[in-house]
Design an enzyme around this catalytic site. Structure first.
Site, PDB file in Angstrom:
ATOM      1  N   HIS A  98       0.843  -1.199   0.000  1.00  0.00           N
ATOM      2  CA  HIS A  98       0.000   0.000   0.000  1.00  0.00           C
ATOM      3  C   HIS A  98       0.874   1.243   0.000  1.00  0.00           C
ATOM      4  CE1 HIS A  98       0.766  -1.216   4.175  1.00  0.00           C
ATOM      5  NE2 HIS A  98       0.794   0.069   4.464  1.00  0.00           N
ATOM      6  N   HIS A 100       0.902   5.197   1.180  1.00  0.00           N
ATOM      7  CA  HIS A 100       0.283   6.247   1.988  1.00  0.00           C
ATOM      8  C   HIS A 100       0.391   7.562   1.211  1.00  0.00           C
ATOM      9  CE1 HIS A 100       0.515   4.098   6.006  1.00  0.00           C
ATOM     10  NE2 HIS A 100       1.419   3.408   5.333  1.00  0.00           N
TER      11      HIS A 100
HETATM   12  P1  AMP Z   1       1.869   0.361   7.467  1.00  0.00           P
HETATM   13  O1  AMP Z   1       2.573   0.669   8.782  1.00  0.00           O
HETATM   14  O2  AMP Z   1       2.539   1.025   6.288  1.00  0.00           O
HETATM   15  O3  AMP Z   1       1.671  -1.128   7.281  1.00  0.00           O
HETATM   16  O4  AMP Z   1       0.477   1.071   7.587  1.00  0.00           O
HETATM   17  C1  AMP Z   1      -0.728   0.417   7.714  1.00  0.00           C
HETATM   18  C2  AMP Z   1      -1.777   1.488   7.848  1.00  0.00           C
HETATM   19  O5  AMP Z   1      -3.055   0.869   7.712  1.00  0.00           O
HETATM   20  C3  AMP Z   1      -1.782   2.239   9.177  1.00  0.00           C
HETATM   21  O6  AMP Z   1      -1.576   3.622   8.951  1.00  0.00           O
HETATM   22  C4  AMP Z   1      -3.148   1.939   9.766  1.00  0.00           C
HETATM   23  O7  AMP Z   1      -3.707   3.032  10.449  1.00  0.00           O
HETATM   24  C5  AMP Z   1      -3.951   1.569   8.523  1.00  0.00           C
HETATM   25  N1  AMP Z   1      -5.081   0.690   8.760  1.00  0.00           N
HETATM   26  C6  AMP Z   1      -5.098  -0.472   9.444  1.00  0.00           C
HETATM   27  N2  AMP Z   1      -6.325  -1.021   9.424  1.00  0.00           N
HETATM   28  C7  AMP Z   1      -7.111  -0.193   8.685  1.00  0.00           C
HETATM   29  C8  AMP Z   1      -8.488  -0.194   8.305  1.00  0.00           C
HETATM   30  N3  AMP Z   1      -9.311  -1.169   8.685  1.00  0.00           N
HETATM   31  N4  AMP Z   1      -8.948   0.823   7.564  1.00  0.00           N
HETATM   32  C9  AMP Z   1      -8.123   1.823   7.174  1.00  0.00           C
HETATM   33  N5  AMP Z   1      -6.820   1.881   7.507  1.00  0.00           N
HETATM   34  C10 AMP Z   1      -6.309   0.900   8.253  1.00  0.00           C
END
Ligand code: AMP
Ligand code: ZN
Length: 135
Positions: A98, A100
Site C-alpha cells: 500500500h 500512503h
Molecule cells: P503500514 O505501517 O505502512 O503497514 O500502515 C498500515 C496502515 O493501515 C496504518 O496507517 C493503519 O492506520 C492503517 N489501517 C489499518 N487497518 C485499517 C483499516 N481497517 N482501515 C483503514 N486503515 C487501516
C-alpha cells in the site's frame, strides 16, 4: 483470507473509500497522521512492493498520481508525502502492499526529520556497485 486490506477490497469490512476501479482501491487511513491521509492498494494481494505484479503496479502508480493531487486539493495542503513501508524493519504493519498519501503543511511536525549522515570515503561507490550488480 485474514488480510485486512483484502477484506476491505472484497467489501467484507467497511472503509471510507475515495476511489475504486477494477484493480485499485483508495480509502482513508483509519488512524491518520494528517487530515486526508489516504491508502492506495491493489485489489489483488501482494505482500510488498517487490512482490507486486509490475503491470498492476504501473497502473496503480498512474492512479496514485491522480488520487494524490485530489487528496492534496481536498485537504488544502501545500504538499504531500508518498510512503510505502516494506517489511517490519521499515514499519510495515499490514502485509498487503500500500501507498500512503500524507497531506503536509509547513511546520506541521508530521514525519519528523531524518537523521542524515555522510558516507565515509569509498563506501558510496561500493554500495552503488553492489546495487548495480543486483539489477
Ligand atoms: P503500514 O505501517 O505502512 O503497514 O500502515 C498500515 C496502515 O493501515 C496504518 O496507517 C493503519 O492506520 C492503517 N489501517 C489499518 N487497518 C485499517 C483499516 N481497517 N482501515 C483503514 N486503515 C487501516
Ligand atoms: Zn491482502
Amino acid at each position: 483470507m485474514d488480510c485486512i486490506f483484502c477484506q476491505i477490497a472484497a467489501g467484507k469490512i467497511p472503509s471510507v473509500k475515495v476511489y475504486e476501479d477494477e484493480e485499485v482501491l483508495a480509502f482513508l487511513d483509519i488512524r491518520p497522521i494528517s487530515d486526508g491521509h489516504t491508502l492506495v492498494v491493489p485489489k489483488r494481494h501482494f505482500g510488498t512492493l517487490d512482490e507486486c505484479d509490475p503491470d498492476i503496479l504501473a497502473n496503480l502508480v498512474c492512479r496514485l498520481q491522480t488520487i494524490a493531487k485530489a487528496v492534496q486539493q481536498a485537504a488544502g495542503s501545500e504538499g504531500y508525502n508518498i510512503l510505502c513501508n516494506n517489511g517490519r524493519a521499515a514499519g510495515q504493519i499490514v502485509d498487503h502492499v500500500h501507498f500512503h498519501i500524507i497531506p503536509r503543511n509547513p511546520g506541521d511536525g508530521v514525519l519528523k526529520k531524518w537523521d542524515h549522515y555522510e558516507y565515509p570515503e569509498g563506501k558510496a561507490e561500493k554500495l552503488a556497485e553492489k546495487i548495480r550488480q543486483k539489477l
